[in-house]
Design an enzyme around this catalytic site. Sequence first.
Site, mmCIF file in Angstrom:
data_model
loop_
_atom_site.group_PDB
_atom_site.id
_atom_site.type_symbol
_atom_site.label_atom_id
_atom_site.label_comp_id
_atom_site.label_asym_id
_atom_site.label_seq_id
_atom_site.Cartn_x
_atom_site.Cartn_y
_atom_site.Cartn_z
ATOM 1 N N GLY A 176 -27.779 -23.412 13.912
ATOM 2 C CA GLY A 176 -27.735 -24.657 13.141
ATOM 3 C C GLY A 176 -28.032 -24.422 11.676
ATOM 4 N N TYR A 177 -29.084 -23.663 11.403
ATOM 5 C CA TYR A 177 -29.470 -23.366 10.023
ATOM 6 C C TYR A 177 -28.392 -22.543 9.334
ATOM 7 C CZ TYR A 177 -32.478 -22.047 6.101
ATOM 8 O OH TYR A 177 -33.014 -21.856 4.849
ATOM 9 N N SER A 178 -27.915 -21.503 9.989
ATOM 10 C CA SER A 178 -26.900 -20.631 9.391
ATOM 11 C C SER A 178 -25.621 -21.397 9.083
ATOM 12 C CB SER A 178 -26.596 -19.458 10.327
ATOM 13 O OG SER A 178 -27.752 -18.678 10.562
ATOM 14 N N THR B 38 -25.110 -24.710 8.710
ATOM 15 C CA THR B 38 -25.211 -25.765 7.701
ATOM 16 C C THR B 38 -25.423 -25.189 6.304
ATOM 17 O OG1 THR B 38 -27.577 -26.051 8.220
ATOM 18 C CG2 THR B 38 -26.015 -27.544 9.299
ATOM 19 N N LYS B 39 -26.130 -24.081 6.192
ATOM 20 C CA LYS B 39 -26.291 -23.457 4.884
ATOM 21 C C LYS B 39 -24.976 -22.820 4.417
ATOM 22 C CE LYS B 39 -30.558 -24.469 3.825
ATOM 23 N NZ LYS B 39 -30.888 -25.309 2.652
#
Length: 253
Positions: free
Chosen positions: A159-161, A163-164
């Site tokens: 999710g973090y990877s 969206t960034k």
Amino acid sequence: MDTKKRYTDQVAVITGAADGIGKAIAARMAAEGASLALWDIKETRLKALESEWRAKGIPVKATIVDITEEASVEKAFRETVEHFGRLDILVNSAGIVGPTQTKITDYPTAAFDEIYRVNLKGSFLTSKYALTWMEKSGKGRILLIASIAGKEGNPNMVGYSATKAGVIGLVKALGKEYATTGITVNGLAPAVIRTPMNADTAPEQLEYMASKIPMHRLGTVEEAAAIACWICSDEASFTTGFIFDLSGGRATY
């Protein structure tokens, strides 16, 4: 140019300003003469910071803003311009990490939706309404905080990877879209920075990320503030649509 006063008579909106990278950038800009609109959802911490900085004579207005809600973002920008009379800079530092040490097959869809709303939709909304005001003056600086995870991908942090990576795409698109307007849009891609945001990151995940840094240390918020304040200054007038490295050598492109 006197770098100690690069932001005299300028107004900066800083999201995620209650702590971490956002707070450090705000402090550096204040020291260089900026008036500050501090935005966050952490009301107690944000209001305490506002009181502390006002006591020091810093022109500051704290606002509780949910950057995932369009009406909240639009209203906050309008009130900021009404209060200060102008808008020169947006630094969108608000973000969340979401689940770590979690395979995609175990990753809750609700968690992915939430991290998208904060990290990517929040970047979209803050940029959209900042640009609405900056277009009127024909000048501005936008800095979106991305991550090395968006460039290279961190396993078990899908999710973090993802969206960034989306934030990086947004920077590149907007940089080109506004290249002839006097408004620049850039991004900053840190590796692990020692902040409260990663305090809840699983130790195994933190160890993995730190092990990838050739300098063998975490970055500091002061280092993030230093490069951010150059990116948002008039000195960086010929740079837009670019993702700056703040990774201790980890970035491979």
